[in-house]
Design a protein around this motif. Structure first.
Motif, PDB file in Angstrom:
ATOM      1  N   CYS A  33      29.206  51.456  29.062  1.00  0.00           N
ATOM      2  CA  CYS A  33      30.029  50.903  30.144  1.00  0.00           C
ATOM      3  C   CYS A  33      31.252  51.781  30.376  1.00  0.00           C
ATOM      4  N   LYS A  34      31.600  51.946  31.632  1.00  0.00           N
ATOM      5  CA  LYS A  34      32.721  52.814  31.996  1.00  0.00           C
ATOM      6  C   LYS A  34      33.985  52.021  32.321  1.00  0.00           C
ATOM      7  N   SER A  35      33.929  50.713  32.329  1.00  0.00           N
ATOM      8  CA  SER A  35      35.092  49.896  32.649  1.00  0.00           C
ATOM      9  C   SER A  35      34.952  48.528  32.004  1.00  0.00           C
ATOM     10  N   ASP A  36      36.081  47.806  31.937  1.00  0.00           N
ATOM     11  CA  ASP A  36      36.041  46.440  31.420  1.00  0.00           C
ATOM     12  C   ASP A  36      35.196  45.543  32.321  1.00  0.00           C
ATOM     13  N   GLU A  37      35.184  45.825  33.613  1.00  0.00           N
ATOM     14  CA  GLU A  37      34.372  45.029  34.541  1.00  0.00           C
ATOM     15  C   GLU A  37      32.894  45.138  34.195  1.00  0.00           C
ATOM     16  N   GLU A  38      32.451  46.329  33.861  1.00  0.00           N
ATOM     17  CA  GLU A  38      31.044  46.509  33.463  1.00  0.00           C
ATOM     18  C   GLU A  38      30.766  45.782  32.157  1.00  0.00           C
ATOM     19  N   LYS A  92      35.728  43.099  27.293  1.00  0.00           N
ATOM     20  CA  LYS A  92      36.537  44.319  27.319  1.00  0.00           C
ATOM     21  C   LYS A  92      35.918  45.370  26.411  1.00  0.00           C
ATOM     22  N   ARG A  93      36.109  46.640  26.770  1.00  0.00           N
ATOM     23  CA  ARG A  93      35.572  47.722  25.949  1.00  0.00           C
ATOM     24  C   ARG A  93      36.208  47.734  24.565  1.00  0.00           C
ATOM     25  N   SER A  94      37.480  47.353  24.482  1.00  0.00           N
ATOM     26  CA  SER A  94      38.176  47.361  23.192  1.00  0.00           C
ATOM     27  C   SER A  94      37.557  46.395  22.182  1.00  0.00           C
TER      28      SER A  94
END
Length: 318
Positions: free
Chosen positions: A270-275, A244-246
């Motif tokens: 990264c632009k999303s948690d998936e990335e 996760k980005r967080s």
């Protein structure tokens, strides 16, 4: 089965183990068993089950004041360990901790574990309470992991904590401990932290599992210094794929380990948690390949919020 067989620390082989949490109070075991189902096909060496004793929570009263209560959010470590062992036939190593419990209650835990035939433990102090600046032992409890080790050793020798002989001592427990390649948050420096690890080894610890890290160079430096200090037990590296980005800010704050500059830069792009999850898998795969190449026989995965990532990493490694 002894720890040497469980760890399977043999040159050229690739094994792994992983850690799970007991379900939240009131939840069933379905989600936990699904986690194990996703990973058991890779023949894990063992499964750690965390322990969470009572903690303080605050409830607001009608008059606006706060009332403090003790609750236990994740009970059932011993029962979960027994259920996993019976259902899956995988060796289990539950955590036994000092935090939030008493010497007497630990004694009951040891008796229950012995009755169930669970012989291997991970002994830990446990985290301090969220609202405490420093660790405060429960009245009648232990302040340090070494105190807990002393209780387990006395139990192995056939004595309860009060000195009363155990009429029919069972098979003794073996145990491991935690270690911190980037230093425990409360240690004044890494050297003193490692000296504590040496003491735990001298008291009978058979292995150590590291806090998560993302820079293998720090693990190698830690192991090299440990060997210089006479620490000879296996030091199992703990790995967790970021998902996760967080976690870019949460992981260093919560677990007191650095995220390397290269990984941090990629996470920021990264632009999303998936990335981030895809990046985390790639980083963990490379970490593990490098660890195995350096003669590590068993990598330990922290699976919380990263089960699918850990499964993908294992599939690409083993």
């Amino acid at each position: 089965m002894g720890m040497s067989e469980i760890l399977r620390w043999k040159e050229g082989e690739r094994h792994f183990s992983f850690e799970v949490l007991p379900p939240l109070k009131g939840n069933g075991t379905e989600a936990l068993f699904r986690t194990i189902d996703k990973l058991r096909e890779f023949d894990p060496s063992y499964i750690n089950i965390t322990t969470h004793h009572s903690e303080f929570v605050y409830k607001e009263l009608p008059n606006g004041l706060l009332e403090r209560h003790r609750v236990r959010r994740r009970p059932g470590t011993i029962a979960i360990a027994a259920a996993i062992q019976q259902r899956f036939g995988i060796p289990v190593i539950p955590h036994v901790i000092c935090s939030g419990t008493t010497v007497e209650n630990i004694e009951y835990e040891l008796l229950d574990l012995q009755f169930l035939g669970i012989r291997h433990l991970l002994l830990l102090r446990g985290d301090k309470a969220a609202d405490d600046k420093v660790f405060v032992p429960t009245p009648g409890g232990h302040a340090h992991t070494t105190d807990l080790i002393g209780q387990v050793r006395r139990f192995n020798d056939g004595f309860f904590a009060d000195g009363t002989p155990i009429k029919h001592p069972g098979a003794p427990f073996s145990f491991g401990v935690a270690c911190y390649p980037e230093k425990h948050e409360e240690a004044p420096n890494l050297e003193q932290d490692m000296a504590h690890l040496k003491t735990k080894q001298d008291l009978g610890a058979q292995y150590a599992v590291t806090q998560m890290f993302f820079d293998n160079a720090k693990y190698y430096a830690f192991v090299a210094r440990a060997r210089e200090m006479g620490i000879t037990i296996p030091i199992i590296p703990g790995i967790k794929p970021v998902a996760k980005r967080s976690q870019l800010t949460m992981v260093p704050k919560t677990f007191h380990c650095d995220i390397p500059e290269a990984l941090a830069a990629e996470m920021q792009r990264c632009k999303s948690d998936e990335e981030v999850a895809r990046l985390g898998v790639e980083w963990a795969v490379e970490q593990c390949k490098d660890l195995y190449a350096h003669g590590v026989g068993n990598v330990h995965f922290y699976t919380v919020s990263a089960v699918d990532s850990v499964r993908e990493v294992a599939a690409r490694l083993l």
